[in-house]
Design a protein around this motif. Structure first.
Motif, short mmCIF file in Angstrom:
data_model
loop_
_atom_site.label_atom_id
_atom_site.label_comp_id
_atom_site.label_asym_id
_atom_site.label_seq_id
_atom_site.Cartn_x
_atom_site.Cartn_y
_atom_site.Cartn_z
N ILE A 163 0.95 -1.00 0.04
CA ILE A 163 -0.05 -0.15 0.01
C ILE A 163 0.89 1.21 0.17
O ILE A 163 1.78 1.45 0.84
CB ILE A 163 -0.70 0.00 1.13
N ILE A 164 0.81 2.01 -1.03
CA ILE A 164 1.56 3.05 -1.09
C ILE A 164 0.81 4.40 -1.14
O ILE A 164 0.06 4.69 -2.04
CB ILE A 164 2.60 3.09 -2.54
N SER A 165 1.11 5.34 -0.11
CA SER A 165 0.10 6.64 -0.22
C SER A 165 0.58 7.61 -1.28
O SER A 165 1.95 7.43 -1.92
CB SER A 165 0.27 7.27 1.25
N PRO A 166 -0.26 8.46 -1.98
CA PRO A 166 0.33 9.41 -2.73
C PRO A 166 1.51 10.17 -2.22
O PRO A 166 2.20 10.73 -3.15
CB PRO A 166 -1.07 10.38 -2.83
N LYS B 295 1.45 -7.76 -4.79
CA LYS B 295 0.13 -7.29 -5.20
C LYS B 295 -0.12 -6.04 -4.45
O LYS B 295 0.63 -5.58 -3.52
CB LYS B 295 -0.90 -8.36 -4.04
N LEU B 296 -0.65 -5.12 -5.39
CA LEU B 296 -0.53 -3.75 -4.97
C LEU B 296 -1.91 -3.34 -4.66
O LEU B 296 -2.89 -3.84 -5.42
CB LEU B 296 -0.20 -2.88 -6.07
N HIS B 297 -2.31 -2.59 -3.53
CA HIS B 297 -3.51 -2.26 -3.19
C HIS B 297 -3.68 -0.66 -2.92
O HIS B 297 -2.94 -0.16 -2.80
CB HIS B 297 -3.88 -2.77 -1.64
N ASN B 298 -4.82 -0.35 -3.44
CA ASN B 298 -5.07 1.21 -3.63
C ASN B 298 -5.29 1.87 -2.09
O ASN B 298 -6.00 1.22 -1.50
CB ASN B 298 -6.41 1.44 -4.42
N SER C 105 4.90 8.02 8.87
CA SER C 105 4.79 9.27 9.02
C SER C 105 4.08 9.24 10.44
O SER C 105 3.32 8.40 10.97
CB SER C 105 3.89 10.14 7.88
N ILE C 106 4.18 10.68 10.89
CA ILE C 106 3.34 10.79 12.30
C ILE C 106 1.80 10.80 12.13
O ILE C 106 1.20 10.27 12.63
CB ILE C 106 3.77 12.39 12.77
N LYS C 107 1.47 11.23 10.72
CA LYS C 107 -0.08 11.31 10.44
C LYS C 107 -0.37 9.79 10.47
O LYS C 107 -1.62 9.59 10.99
CB LYS C 107 -0.40 11.80 9.01
N THR C 108 0.36 8.85 9.84
CA THR C 108 -0.23 7.51 9.90
C THR C 108 -0.02 6.72 11.41
O THR C 108 -0.80 6.25 11.64
CB THR C 108 0.67 6.56 9.01
N LEU C 109 0.90 7.27 12.17
CA LEU C 109 1.15 6.92 13.51
C LEU C 109 -0.08 7.27 14.18
O LEU C 109 -0.70 6.37 14.96
CB LEU C 109 2.45 7.47 14.29
N SER C 110 -0.53 8.41 13.92
CA SER C 110 -1.90 9.11 14.67
C SER C 110 -3.10 8.14 14.46
O SER C 110 -3.79 7.70 15.24
CB SER C 110 -1.95 10.43 14.35
N GLY C 111 -3.30 7.80 13.12
CA GLY C 111 -4.14 7.11 12.70
C GLY C 111 -4.28 5.90 13.23
O GLY C 111 -5.18 5.38 13.92
N ILE C 112 -3.10 5.09 13.26
CA ILE C 112 -2.95 3.71 13.87
C ILE C 112 -3.40 3.97 15.46
O ILE C 112 -3.92 3.19 16.01
CB ILE C 112 -1.73 3.21 13.68
N ALA C 113 -2.67 4.89 16.14
CA ALA C 113 -2.92 4.76 17.52
C ALA C 113 -4.32 5.09 17.83
O ALA C 113 -4.75 4.71 18.98
CB ALA C 113 -2.11 6.04 18.03
N ASN C 114 -5.03 5.92 17.07
CA ASN C 114 -6.45 6.18 17.40
C ASN C 114 -7.54 5.36 16.64
O ASN C 114 -8.46 5.85 16.62
CB ASN C 114 -6.58 7.68 17.05
N SER C 115 -7.24 4.31 15.72
CA SER C 115 -7.89 3.52 15.07
C SER C 115 -8.92 4.36 14.16
O SER C 115 -9.93 4.13 13.94
CB SER C 115 -8.80 2.54 15.98
N ASN D 118 -9.82 4.74 10.76
CA ASN D 118 -9.32 4.08 9.74
C ASN D 118 -10.18 5.02 8.52
O ASN D 118 -10.96 4.13 7.65
CB ASN D 118 -10.11 2.94 9.79
N ASP D 119 -9.56 5.88 7.88
CA ASP D 119 -9.91 6.72 6.95
C ASP D 119 -9.46 6.18 5.75
O ASP D 119 -9.65 6.92 4.52
CB ASP D 119 -9.91 8.15 7.20
N GLU D 120 -8.40 5.32 5.55
CA GLU D 120 -7.48 4.94 4.33
C GLU D 120 -6.91 3.53 4.69
O GLU D 120 -6.99 3.19 5.66
CB GLU D 120 -6.66 5.89 3.87
N LEU D 121 -6.38 2.68 3.66
CA LEU D 121 -6.19 1.61 3.68
C LEU D 121 -4.75 1.18 4.61
O LEU D 121 -4.81 0.10 5.24
CB LEU D 121 -5.85 1.13 2.38
#
Length: 190
Positions: free
Chosen positions: A35-38, A61-64, A88-98, A100-103
């Motif tokens: 999974i590769i972010s823009p 396999k590549l996932h959008n 990234s810190i943004k991804t860390l924040s998403g994971i820490a807080n569940s 789930n707005d992207e894959l």
């Protein structure tokens, strides 16, 4: 066949995720799901001498990034876990807080709820208290925070040596052991 998810975010250090995909290509019983972010592709344009298509082509396999319905978003899709390199810190924040707005975050959340390994090569420095709190929460959720801090006992001569050692040690956490890893005093007689 073991499956591992490799996520690449927009933090500096895209080479860590790229190298993980490159190293895993040579292992016949490992299937990579990327999974590769823009933002990762924007960073890659500045940091590595590979096109976006070349990077995408490294994965089995590549996932959008936006496809919340991808196979890796379900706990019934069995994997060994997930490496986020760099994280990234943004991804860390998403994971820490569940959040789930992207894959990338959804797949990490699924791995954590299924008690699978999630390794975050966090790329930020210096850190403030909010970053440390996010690392603490992600760790409480089951993630492993692994900043890509080089080990100098391996006597690296090049940036590639540092990258390979770091990625090799991260893959160790998934029981994928590569001969490129220089291990502390492993060759010394007892």
């Amino acid at each position: 066949m073991r499956r591992i998810i490799i996520a690449i975010t927009g933090a500096s250090g895209v080479i860590y995720g790229v190298r993980a995909l490159q190293l895993l290509q040579d292992i016949s019983d490992v299937e990579t799901h990327a999974i590769i972010s823009p933002s990762a592709l924007k960073t890659a344009a500045e940091e590595v001498d590979m096109s976006a298509d070349e990077i995408r082509g490294l994965a089995d396999k590549l996932h959008n990034y936006r496809d919340i319905g991808a196979a890796v978003s379900s706990g019934s899709f069995r994997t060994a876990g997930m490496l986020v390199a760099p994280c990234s810190i943004k991804t860390l924040s998403g994971i820490a807080n569940s959040y789930n707005d992207e894959l990338i975050v959804r797949a990490a959340d699924v791995c954590l709820k299924e008690r699978r390994r999630v390794v975050l090569l966090l790329r930020e420095t210096p850190l403030h208290a909010g970053h440390i709190a996010l690392m603490d929460q992600a760790t409480r959720n089951g993630a492993i925070i692994m900043p890509p801090v080089p080990a100098f006992y391996s006597r690296p001569q090049t940036i590639d040596d540092i990258v390979n050692q770091t990625v090799g040690r991260a893959l160790d956490l998934f029981d994928i052991h590569l001969p490129i890893v220089k291990r502390w005093k492993e060759d010394q007689d007892i």
